[in-house]
Design a protein around this motif. Sequence first.
Motif, mmCIF file in Angstrom:
data_model
loop_
_atom_site.group_PDB
_atom_site.id
_atom_site.type_symbol
_atom_site.label_atom_id
_atom_site.label_comp_id
_atom_site.label_asym_id
_atom_site.label_seq_id
_atom_site.Cartn_x
_atom_site.Cartn_y
_atom_site.Cartn_z
ATOM 1 N N LEU A 1 -3.196 28.287 13.131
ATOM 2 C CA LEU A 1 -4.321 28.019 14.037
ATOM 3 C C LEU A 1 -4.353 28.963 15.241
ATOM 4 C CD1 LEU A 1 -6.756 26.309 14.887
ATOM 5 C CD2 LEU A 1 -5.133 24.752 16.012
ATOM 6 N N PHE A 2 -3.275 29.033 16.010
ATOM 7 C CA PHE A 2 -3.286 29.804 17.250
ATOM 8 C C PHE A 2 -3.623 31.280 17.026
ATOM 9 C CE2 PHE A 2 0.002 26.716 19.380
ATOM 10 C CZ PHE A 2 -0.946 25.701 19.368
ATOM 11 N N PRO A 3 -3.044 31.941 16.008
ATOM 12 C CA PRO A 3 -3.401 33.353 15.806
ATOM 13 C C PRO A 3 -4.889 33.556 15.496
ATOM 14 C CG PRO A 3 -1.387 32.838 14.614
ATOM 15 C CD PRO A 3 -1.957 31.535 15.101
ATOM 16 N N ARG A 4 -5.470 32.641 14.752
ATOM 17 C CA ARG A 4 -6.891 32.786 14.432
ATOM 18 C C ARG A 4 -7.755 32.592 15.679
ATOM 19 N NH1 ARG A 4 -4.593 31.220 9.664
ATOM 20 N NH2 ARG A 4 -5.358 32.334 7.819
ATOM 21 N N LEU A 5 -7.346 31.683 16.534
ATOM 22 C CA LEU A 5 -8.083 31.522 17.786
ATOM 23 C C LEU A 5 -7.982 32.789 18.629
ATOM 24 C CD1 LEU A 5 -7.269 27.835 18.794
ATOM 25 C CD2 LEU A 5 -9.500 28.779 18.151
ATOM 26 N N ARG A 6 -6.795 33.388 18.673
ATOM 27 C CA ARG A 6 -6.630 34.634 19.433
ATOM 28 C C ARG A 6 -7.549 35.728 18.897
ATOM 29 N NH1 ARG A 6 -1.138 33.103 18.936
ATOM 30 N NH2 ARG A 6 -0.370 32.348 20.929
ATOM 31 N N ASN A 7 -7.739 35.766 17.579
ATOM 32 C CA ASN A 7 -8.588 36.792 16.970
ATOM 33 C C ASN A 7 -10.065 36.588 17.272
ATOM 34 O OD1 ASN A 7 -6.426 38.138 15.850
ATOM 35 N ND2 ASN A 7 -6.565 37.090 13.888
ATOM 36 N N LEU B 1 -8.431 21.622 22.357
ATOM 37 C CA LEU B 1 -8.158 22.771 21.493
ATOM 38 C C LEU B 1 -8.768 22.620 20.100
ATOM 39 C CD1 LEU B 1 -6.683 25.493 21.656
ATOM 40 C CD2 LEU B 1 -4.738 24.373 20.581
ATOM 41 N N PHE B 2 -8.552 21.495 19.454
ATOM 42 C CA PHE B 2 -9.080 21.328 18.095
ATOM 43 C C PHE B 2 -10.615 21.321 18.074
ATOM 44 C CE2 PHE B 2 -4.958 18.967 16.673
ATOM 45 C CZ PHE B 2 -4.246 20.142 16.781
ATOM 46 N N PRO B 3 -11.289 20.653 19.031
ATOM 47 C CA PRO B 3 -12.757 20.747 19.037
ATOM 48 C C PRO B 3 -13.263 22.181 19.239
ATOM 49 C CG PRO B 3 -12.069 18.826 20.281
ATOM 50 C CD PRO B 3 -10.824 19.621 19.969
ATOM 51 N N ILE B 4 -12.584 22.953 20.081
ATOM 52 C CA ILE B 4 -12.985 24.356 20.254
ATOM 53 C C ILE B 4 -12.779 25.107 18.940
ATOM 54 C CG2 ILE B 4 -12.338 26.533 21.365
ATOM 55 C CD1 ILE B 4 -11.826 24.883 23.936
ATOM 56 N N ALA B 5 -11.641 24.869 18.295
ATOM 57 C CA ALA B 5 -11.379 25.532 17.013
ATOM 58 C C ALA B 5 -12.454 25.167 15.988
ATOM 59 C CB ALA B 5 -9.993 25.152 16.496
ATOM 60 N N ALA B 6 -12.835 23.903 15.949
ATOM 61 C CA ALA B 6 -13.866 23.467 15.000
ATOM 62 C C ALA B 6 -15.200 24.163 15.280
ATOM 63 C CB ALA B 6 -14.033 21.952 15.061
ATOM 64 N N GLU B 7 -15.447 24.420 16.541
ATOM 65 C CA GLU B 7 -16.711 25.049 16.939
ATOM 66 C C GLU B 7 -16.736 26.546 16.652
ATOM 67 O OE1 GLU B 7 -18.884 26.001 21.173
ATOM 68 O OE2 GLU B 7 -17.845 24.081 20.970
ATOM 69 N N VAL B 8 -15.616 27.240 16.891
ATOM 70 C CA VAL B 8 -15.652 28.703 16.847
ATOM 71 C C VAL B 8 -15.088 29.318 15.568
ATOM 72 C CG1 VAL B 8 -15.572 28.870 19.370
ATOM 73 C CG2 VAL B 8 -13.442 29.066 18.059
ATOM 74 N N LEU B 9 -14.209 28.622 14.874
ATOM 75 C CA LEU B 9 -13.618 29.238 13.682
ATOM 76 C C LEU B 9 -14.573 29.168 12.500
ATOM 77 C CD1 LEU B 9 -9.912 27.977 13.802
ATOM 78 C CD2 LEU B 9 -10.760 30.274 14.303
ATOM 79 N N PRO B 10 -14.732 30.273 11.786
ATOM 80 C CA PRO B 10 -15.553 30.245 10.582
ATOM 81 C C PRO B 10 -14.931 29.337 9.519
ATOM 82 C CG PRO B 10 -14.831 32.498 11.087
ATOM 83 C CD PRO B 10 -14.173 31.591 12.058
ATOM 84 N N LYS B 11 -15.780 28.840 8.636
ATOM 85 C CA LYS B 11 -15.285 27.971 7.562
ATOM 86 C C LYS B 11 -14.214 28.661 6.731
ATOM 87 C CE LYS B 11 -19.310 25.034 7.248
ATOM 88 N NZ LYS B 11 -20.306 24.392 6.461
ATOM 89 N N ASP C 1 -11.911 30.714 7.783
ATOM 90 C CA ASP C 1 -10.637 30.596 8.498
ATOM 91 C C ASP C 1 -10.074 29.186 8.352
ATOM 92 O OD1 ASP C 1 -10.717 33.216 9.335
ATOM 93 O OD2 ASP C 1 -10.941 32.765 11.471
ATOM 94 N N LEU C 2 -10.926 28.199 8.479
ATOM 95 C CA LEU C 2 -10.468 26.811 8.332
ATOM 96 C C LEU C 2 -9.933 26.571 6.923
ATOM 97 C CD1 LEU C 2 -13.244 24.974 10.371
ATOM 98 C CD2 LEU C 2 -10.837 25.293 11.031
ATOM 99 N N SER C 3 -10.610 27.138 5.941
ATOM 100 C CA SER C 3 -10.136 27.003 4.560
ATOM 101 C C SER C 3 -8.772 27.671 4.386
ATOM 102 C CB SER C 3 -11.157 27.610 3.598
ATOM 103 O OG SER C 3 -10.694 27.508 2.275
#
Length: 188
Positions: free
Chosen positions: A76-82, A155-165, A167-169
Amino acid sequence: MPVTIGAAPAADFTQPLGMLMDCHRRIERFLGALVQVAERAKGGEMNAMEKRDWLNALEYFRNAAPRHTADEEESLFPRLRNIGGPKVEAALDDVKRLQAEHVRADALHARVDEIGRRWIEQQSLSQEDTARLRGALAELTRIYGPHLELEDRTLFPIAAEVLPKSDLSEIGTEMAHRRGVDKSRSLS
């Protein structure tokens, strides 16, 4: 993990952020079990139910909790950094603190595990070990309260908002792999 009638279904690997939150509930539950047993037994001999709860909680923190930390720190954290952006950058300031708390919690869990195993083997603890155990559990409780809340509510709500599907997959696939689960088979 037993099923609770009327409870919301647990997330699966297609919902990695939900799985991380489900894991937070287990952390709370197992930490609560450790605290309760330590308070009731006070370093003396445990009854059968206390011993079962104690061993289950120690096993959880020894085996499952490190995978959860890896899920966050390696997936999770590395993808958010990207992703970047102002919202993510603000959240990343918190990630540094979260990672430091992971390190501290790992050390505390190692202490609890070492003392806890000795308690099981010897059936009682010295006053010194009882105090060390209670101190470690109190510090874990202080760490986890705000730590889990920050991840769950910010953190998780931000990740849900900004990460593409996609990345989540990928996060879900990596989580499944850490647990030795074939994600494609677990979804059928």
